[in-house]
Scaffold this active site. Structure first.
Site, PDB file in Angstrom:
ATOM      1  N   LYS A  16     -18.279  70.996  84.477  1.00  0.00           N
ATOM      2  CA  LYS A  16     -18.748  71.876  83.436  1.00  0.00           C
ATOM      3  C   LYS A  16     -18.255  73.300  83.661  1.00  0.00           C
ATOM      4  O   LYS A  16     -18.382  74.155  82.800  1.00  0.00           O
ATOM      5  CB  LYS A  16     -20.290  71.878  83.437  1.00  0.00           C
ATOM      6  CG  LYS A  16     -20.936  70.518  83.446  1.00  0.00           C
ATOM      7  CD  LYS A  16     -22.459  70.708  83.415  1.00  0.00           C
ATOM      8  CE  LYS A  16     -23.277  69.721  84.089  1.00  0.00           C
ATOM      9  NZ  LYS A  16     -23.138  69.017  85.265  1.00  0.00           N
ATOM     10  N   GLY A  17     -17.725  73.545  84.855  1.00  0.00           N
ATOM     11  CA  GLY A  17     -17.425  74.910  85.282  1.00  0.00           C
ATOM     12  C   GLY A  17     -16.501  75.708  84.384  1.00  0.00           C
ATOM     13  O   GLY A  17     -16.618  76.921  84.275  1.00  0.00           O
ATOM     14  N   GLU A  25      -9.171  75.712  84.501  1.00  0.00           N
ATOM     15  CA  GLU A  25     -10.091  75.520  85.627  1.00  0.00           C
ATOM     16  C   GLU A  25     -10.970  76.747  85.840  1.00  0.00           C
ATOM     17  O   GLU A  25     -10.562  77.866  85.532  1.00  0.00           O
ATOM     18  CB  GLU A  25      -9.274  75.320  86.911  1.00  0.00           C
ATOM     19  CG  GLU A  25      -8.421  74.071  86.893  1.00  0.00           C
ATOM     20  CD  GLU A  25      -8.959  73.035  87.837  1.00  0.00           C
ATOM     21  OE1 GLU A  25     -10.187  72.843  87.896  1.00  0.00           O
ATOM     22  OE2 GLU A  25      -8.130  72.429  88.527  1.00  0.00           O
ATOM     23  N   ASP A  26     -12.145  76.519  86.417  1.00  0.00           N
ATOM     24  CA  ASP A  26     -12.988  77.649  86.796  1.00  0.00           C
ATOM     25  C   ASP A  26     -12.425  78.311  88.061  1.00  0.00           C
ATOM     26  O   ASP A  26     -12.306  79.524  88.143  1.00  0.00           O
ATOM     27  CB  ASP A  26     -14.451  77.218  86.998  1.00  0.00           C
ATOM     28  CG  ASP A  26     -14.624  76.025  87.950  1.00  0.00           C
ATOM     29  OD1 ASP A  26     -13.609  75.461  88.424  1.00  0.00           O
ATOM     30  OD2 ASP A  26     -15.775  75.650  88.222  1.00  0.00           O
ATOM     31  N   ASP A  55      -9.615  76.148  94.577  1.00  0.00           N
ATOM     32  CA  ASP A  55     -10.078  76.473  95.923  1.00  0.00           C
ATOM     33  C   ASP A  55      -9.171  75.766  96.935  1.00  0.00           C
ATOM     34  O   ASP A  55      -8.103  76.261  97.267  1.00  0.00           O
ATOM     35  CB  ASP A  55     -11.545  76.043  96.025  1.00  0.00           C
ATOM     36  CG  ASP A  55     -12.210  76.474  97.309  1.00  0.00           C
ATOM     37  OD1 ASP A  55     -11.871  77.544  97.831  1.00  0.00           O
ATOM     38  OD2 ASP A  55     -13.106  75.740  97.801  1.00  0.00           O
ATOM     39  N   PHE A  59     -18.579  82.375  98.490  1.00  0.00           N
ATOM     40  CA  PHE A  59     -19.026  81.523  97.398  1.00  0.00           C
ATOM     41  C   PHE A  59     -19.464  82.394  96.225  1.00  0.00           C
ATOM     42  O   PHE A  59     -20.246  83.328  96.405  1.00  0.00           O
ATOM     43  CB  PHE A  59     -20.183  80.642  97.859  1.00  0.00           C
ATOM     44  CG  PHE A  59     -20.487  79.525  96.910  1.00  0.00           C
ATOM     45  CD1 PHE A  59     -19.803  78.319  96.989  1.00  0.00           C
ATOM     46  CD2 PHE A  59     -21.447  79.689  95.928  1.00  0.00           C
ATOM     47  CE1 PHE A  59     -20.076  77.292  96.104  1.00  0.00           C
ATOM     48  CE2 PHE A  59     -21.727  78.658  95.031  1.00  0.00           C
ATOM     49  CZ  PHE A  59     -21.044  77.463  95.120  1.00  0.00           C
ATOM     50  N   VAL A  60     -18.973  82.103  95.055  1.00  0.00           N
ATOM     51  CA  VAL A  60     -19.294  82.931  93.885  1.00  0.00           C
ATOM     52  C   VAL A  60     -19.937  82.108  92.770  1.00  0.00           C
ATOM     53  O   VAL A  60     -19.779  80.881  92.708  1.00  0.00           O
ATOM     54  CB  VAL A  60     -18.034  83.643  93.333  1.00  0.00           C
ATOM     55  CG1 VAL A  60     -17.452  84.591  94.360  1.00  0.00           C
ATOM     56  CG2 VAL A  60     -16.991  82.630  92.866  1.00  0.00           C
ATOM     57  N   ASP A  87     -21.337  77.534  89.339  1.00  0.00           N
ATOM     58  CA  ASP A  87     -22.747  77.295  89.655  1.00  0.00           C
ATOM     59  C   ASP A  87     -23.017  77.249  91.145  1.00  0.00           C
ATOM     60  O   ASP A  87     -22.122  77.044  91.965  1.00  0.00           O
ATOM     61  CB  ASP A  87     -23.187  75.947  89.066  1.00  0.00           C
ATOM     62  CG  ASP A  87     -22.614  74.771  89.856  1.00  0.00           C
ATOM     63  OD1 ASP A  87     -21.370  74.675  89.955  1.00  0.00           O
ATOM     64  OD2 ASP A  87     -23.391  73.962  90.403  1.00  0.00           O
ATOM     65  N   ARG A 108     -24.536  79.471  85.898  1.00  0.00           N
ATOM     66  CA  ARG A 108     -23.308  79.331  85.099  1.00  0.00           C
ATOM     67  C   ARG A 108     -23.268  80.337  83.955  1.00  0.00           C
ATOM     68  O   ARG A 108     -22.205  80.769  83.531  1.00  0.00           O
ATOM     69  CB  ARG A 108     -23.223  77.924  84.495  1.00  0.00           C
ATOM     70  CG  ARG A 108     -23.038  76.810  85.516  1.00  0.00           C
ATOM     71  CD  ARG A 108     -22.679  75.518  84.789  1.00  0.00           C
ATOM     72  NE  ARG A 108     -22.849  74.329  85.614  1.00  0.00           N
ATOM     73  CZ  ARG A 108     -21.932  73.866  86.462  1.00  0.00           C
ATOM     74  NH1 ARG A 108     -20.778  74.489  86.603  1.00  0.00           N
ATOM     75  NH2 ARG A 108     -22.162  72.773  87.160  1.00  0.00           N
TER      76      ARG A 108
HETATM   77  P1  IMP Z   1     -11.221  72.317  95.088  1.00  0.00           P
HETATM   78  O1  IMP Z   1     -10.921  70.878  94.828  1.00  0.00           O
HETATM   79  O2  IMP Z   1     -11.571  72.583  96.511  1.00  0.00           O
HETATM   80  O3  IMP Z   1     -10.132  73.255  94.597  1.00  0.00           O
HETATM   81  O4  IMP Z   1     -12.606  72.617  94.380  1.00  0.00           O
HETATM   82  C1  IMP Z   1     -12.729  73.151  93.158  1.00  0.00           C
HETATM   83  C2  IMP Z   1     -14.145  72.951  92.640  1.00  0.00           C
HETATM   84  O5  IMP Z   1     -15.162  73.272  93.602  1.00  0.00           O
HETATM   85  C3  IMP Z   1     -14.333  73.910  91.501  1.00  0.00           C
HETATM   86  O6  IMP Z   1     -13.929  73.349  90.276  1.00  0.00           O
HETATM   87  C4  IMP Z   1     -15.816  74.232  91.579  1.00  0.00           C
HETATM   88  O7  IMP Z   1     -16.562  73.318  90.816  1.00  0.00           O
HETATM   89  C5  IMP Z   1     -16.180  74.084  93.036  1.00  0.00           C
HETATM   90  N1  IMP Z   1     -16.196  75.402  93.702  1.00  0.00           N
HETATM   91  C6  IMP Z   1     -15.330  75.851  94.634  1.00  0.00           C
HETATM   92  N2  IMP Z   1     -15.644  77.092  95.039  1.00  0.00           N
HETATM   93  C7  IMP Z   1     -16.733  77.470  94.341  1.00  0.00           C
HETATM   94  C8  IMP Z   1     -17.531  78.690  94.322  1.00  0.00           C
HETATM   95  O8  IMP Z   1     -17.285  79.699  95.001  1.00  0.00           O
HETATM   96  N3  IMP Z   1     -18.593  78.681  93.464  1.00  0.00           N
HETATM   97  C9  IMP Z   1     -18.899  77.609  92.676  1.00  0.00           C
HETATM   98  N4  IMP Z   1     -18.179  76.465  92.662  1.00  0.00           N
HETATM   99  C10 IMP Z   1     -17.101  76.387  93.495  1.00  0.00           C
HETATM  100 MG    MG Z   2     -19.932  73.084  90.952  1.00  0.00          MG
END
Ligand code: IMP
Ligand code: MG
Length: 185
Positions: free
Chosen positions: A42-43, A100-101, A104, A153-154, A160, A166
């Site tokens: 949902k991000g 994407e939100d 990471d 973490f944000v 969220d 959110r």
């Molecule tokens: P990745 O696969 O590690 O790139 O993870 C990405 C997903 O992790 C994002 O789409 C978010 O849903 C979640 N995520 C990563 N960092 C944060 C953060 O700082 N706050 C909230 N959600 C996060």
């Molecule tokens: Mg999340």
């Protein structure tokens, strides 16, 4: 400002201004074409709607949802992602931008890119609200990013913590006590 927020990284005004800039870049790049924005539930919903409204080329939108285990600390399931809700429509021969939100570790984005690429889009790009490249484990080509953020973490603008925050218009760092309740006095 609400409780549990340590500091605001980007205000609502800064976010709007930056989204407008990125939307202008995208509109220029896809001039004369139609663009399909694919949001990851949902991000990315809040970012995607703001972006879509500011883009001037014709836009279609579609969504998918994923279950990701990349946040687990045991390492065993790190990087495992699966599609929990697929797109409604095919993307064959379309210009597609994955929205994407946050990127990471890159696991989620890489998985989605590979999956979508296999469906024969005309082009496939990535646009993210936030990029935390210091935590990247797998490399992914990010075409558009609004903000690079530090290793904290944000929440807000779609992001969220336990499904909360959110709807904040700004992007903020949560209190560490909030994240690690067992460590608070
Ligand atoms: P990745 O696969 O590690 O790139 O993870 C990405 C997903 O992790 C994002 O789409 C978010 O849903 C979640 N995520 C990563 N960092 C944060 C953060 O700082 N706050 C909230 N959600 C996060
Ligand atoms: Mg999340």
């Amino acid at each position: 400002m609400i409780e549990n927020i340590e500091r605001v990284l980007f205000t609502e005004e800064q976010v709007s201004a930056r989204v407008a800039e990125v939307a202008a870049e995208i509109s220029e790049k896809y001039r004369g074409r139609e663009l399909k924005l694919i949001g990851v539930l949902k991000g990315s919903v809040f970012f995607l709607t703001a972006l879509a409204r500011a883009i001037t080329v014709p836009v279609k939108i579609d969504f998918l949802a994923i279950s990701s285990f990349s946040g687990r600390s045991d390492g065993a399931a790190q990087g495992m992602v699966r599609i929990a809700k697929d797109l409604d429509d095919p993307i064959q021969d379309e210009d597609v931008l994955l929205v994407e939100d946050i990127v990471d570790t890159g696991f989620t984005t890489r998985y989605l890119l590979q999956t979508l690429a296999g469906r024969g889009p005309r082009s496939l790009g990535i646009c993210t609200l936030l990029d935390r490249s210091v935590r990247r484990i797998v490399q992914v080509p990010v075409d558009y990013r609004c903000f690079e953020i530090p290793d904290r973490f944000v929440v807000g603008c779609g992001l969220d913590y336990k499904q909360l925050y959110r709807n904040l218009g700004y992007i903020a760092v949560l209190n560490r006590e909030m994240m690690n309740p067992e460590k608070s006095p």
